[in-house]
Each structure stands twice: as C-alpha cells, then as structure tokens.
Motif scaffolding. Structure first.
Motif, PDB file in Angstrom:
ATOM      1  N   CYS A  21       0.843  -1.187   0.000  1.00  0.00           N
ATOM      2  CA  CYS A  21       0.000   0.000   0.000  1.00  0.00           C
ATOM      3  C   CYS A  21       0.886   1.249   0.000  1.00  0.00           C
ATOM      4  CB  CYS A  21      -0.920   0.015   1.213  1.00  0.00           C
ATOM      5  SG  CYS A  21      -2.224   1.256   1.014  1.00  0.00           S
ATOM      6  N   CYS A  23       0.352   4.014   1.288  1.00  0.00           N
ATOM      7  CA  CYS A  23       0.239   4.783   2.530  1.00  0.00           C
ATOM      8  C   CYS A  23       1.271   4.389   3.578  1.00  0.00           C
ATOM      9  CB  CYS A  23      -1.169   4.662   3.102  1.00  0.00           C
ATOM     10  SG  CYS A  23      -1.480   3.166   4.071  1.00  0.00           S
ATOM     11  N   TYR A  29      -2.020  -3.177  -0.805  1.00  0.00           N
ATOM     12  CA  TYR A  29      -2.916  -2.110  -1.266  1.00  0.00           C
ATOM     13  C   TYR A  29      -4.370  -2.584  -1.247  1.00  0.00           C
ATOM     14  CZ  TYR A  29      -5.458   0.898  -4.461  1.00  0.00           C
ATOM     15  OH  TYR A  29      -6.411   1.707  -5.022  1.00  0.00           O
ATOM     16  N   CYS A  32      -5.638  -2.759   2.278  1.00  0.00           N
ATOM     17  CA  CYS A  32      -5.543  -1.506   3.023  1.00  0.00           C
ATOM     18  C   CYS A  32      -6.397  -0.440   2.325  1.00  0.00           C
ATOM     19  CB  CYS A  32      -4.066  -1.102   3.118  1.00  0.00           C
ATOM     20  SG  CYS A  32      -3.719   0.229   4.290  1.00  0.00           S
ATOM     21  N   CYS A  33      -5.791   0.479   1.635  1.00  0.00           N
ATOM     22  CA  CYS A  33      -6.525   1.594   1.025  1.00  0.00           C
ATOM     23  C   CYS A  33      -7.351   1.197  -0.191  1.00  0.00           C
ATOM     24  CB  CYS A  33      -5.547   2.700   0.663  1.00  0.00           C
ATOM     25  SG  CYS A  33      -4.770   3.440   2.122  1.00  0.00           S
ATOM     26  N   PHE A  36     -11.034   0.909   0.447  1.00  0.00           N
ATOM     27  CA  PHE A  36     -11.733   2.190   0.555  1.00  0.00           C
ATOM     28  C   PHE A  36     -11.961   2.778  -0.840  1.00  0.00           C
ATOM     29  CE2 PHE A  36      -9.088   2.452   4.642  1.00  0.00           C
ATOM     30  CZ  PHE A  36     -10.040   1.769   5.380  1.00  0.00           C
ATOM     31  N   HIS A  37     -10.952   2.698  -1.689  1.00  0.00           N
ATOM     32  CA  HIS A  37     -11.061   3.232  -3.049  1.00  0.00           C
ATOM     33  C   HIS A  37     -12.154   2.505  -3.833  1.00  0.00           C
ATOM     34  CE1 HIS A  37      -6.578   4.642  -2.861  1.00  0.00           C
ATOM     35  NE2 HIS A  37      -7.358   5.261  -1.994  1.00  0.00           N
ATOM     36  N   ALA A  43     -13.287   4.502   5.603  1.00  0.00           N
ATOM     37  CA  ALA A  43     -12.213   4.669   6.587  1.00  0.00           C
ATOM     38  C   ALA A  43     -12.818   4.908   7.967  1.00  0.00           C
ATOM     39  CB  ALA A  43     -11.310   5.824   6.184  1.00  0.00           C
ATOM     40  N   SER A  52      -5.673   6.964   3.065  1.00  0.00           N
ATOM     41  CA  SER A  52      -6.326   6.498   1.840  1.00  0.00           C
ATOM     42  C   SER A  52      -6.359   7.597   0.787  1.00  0.00           C
ATOM     43  CB  SER A  52      -7.738   5.976   2.126  1.00  0.00           C
ATOM     44  OG  SER A  52      -8.623   7.023   2.471  1.00  0.00           O
ATOM     45  N   SER A  55      -2.934   7.649  -0.713  1.00  0.00           N
ATOM     46  CA  SER A  55      -2.836   6.527  -1.653  1.00  0.00           C
ATOM     47  C   SER A  55      -3.598   6.811  -2.939  1.00  0.00           C
ATOM     48  CB  SER A  55      -3.357   5.234  -1.014  1.00  0.00           C
ATOM     49  OG  SER A  55      -2.469   4.800  -0.006  1.00  0.00           O
TER      50      SER A  55
END
Length: 141
Positions: A21, A23, A29, A32-33, A36-37, A43, A52, A55
């Motif tokens: 990731c 971040c 990735y 992790c972020c 959220f994407h 988050a 995020s 990222s």
C-alpha cells in the motif's frame, strides 16, 4: 541472457505478489486503502482516511479524492498532475478522529518527485464526519 536467468526489477514485486500500500501500512494495497477506493469499506478514522487519500493521489484515483471531500469544499472536478510521483508518507501527529469523535486532524509529510526533482508537502489536514463517514475538510500548510 546467459544461462536463461533474468534479473527482476527491484522496484516491482514478483508477479502474483500483492503490491504494498502506498500509505506505508504493512498490508497490501487491496487489503488496506484499495478497499476504501473500491467502496468496499469506509475509513473508520481520520488518519486512515488521510492515508487512503494519499494513496489515491499515488494511484491516480481522482474520483475517490472528490468523493471523500467535505460537501462544503468539494470541487466540481479533481485533476491530478500525471508528472507527480508520490514516494512516501510520514504521519507526524493525529488529534481526535477516532470512532468517538466528530472531527480530527492529521499532520503529515508527503514525499514526491516532480520532473525528476524530489519534494515534500507538509500539511495539517482537518477532517469531519458527514452522514457518519469521515471526509476531508481543509488543510493548513
């Protein structure tokens, strides 16, 4: 190449290896972020939203950046500079921003390379909740 051996680019993970990731957290990735994407989760803290968003800059996800901007300051469009390569994130301080807060702040230093020259952005971002979700409000340099 002699002997059929091939040298792998050290900057890229081996095929099939999850990419780290941007971040800086130890998860991949996607875990992790990326979640959220993709909209699979939101988050849960202001710090994770800030990570995020960093990222999103690193992977070029302008839609996520716009979606996580507070409505009162949300731009009609987010344009990213394709020459900018984000290279690292240092979280320096966090205030509030937990499940028990309605606002929070994150001070950070984001490192980048632009046209071959390294640089950094030092910022204190403010976050608030909208409809229960953390969103980016504004920043001070």
């Amino acid at each position: 190449m002699a002997g059929g051996s091939r040298r792998r680019d050290r900057g890229r993970p081996a095929p099939g290896t999850p990419r780290p990731c941007p971040c800086g957290q130890p998860a991949s990735y996607d875990e992790c972020c990326g979640r959220f994407h993709r909209g699979a989760a939101t988050a849960p803290t202001a710090e994770l939203l800030m990570r995020s968003r960093y990222s999103a800059f690193a992977v070029g996800d302008a839609d996520y950046l716009r979606r996580t901007w507070a409505a009162e300051h949300r731009p009609a469009r987010v344009q990213l500079d394709p020459r900018m390569r984000w290279t690292g994130l240092d979280v320096l301080a966090v205030t509030g921003g937990s499940a028990f807060h309605q606002d929070g702040g994150v001070e950070f230093r984001a490192h980048y390379v632009l046209d071959g020259a390294p640089g950094e952005l030092h910022e204190h971002s403010r976050f608030v909740r909208e409809n229960g979700d953390w969103v980016y409000l504004d920043a001070r340099a």
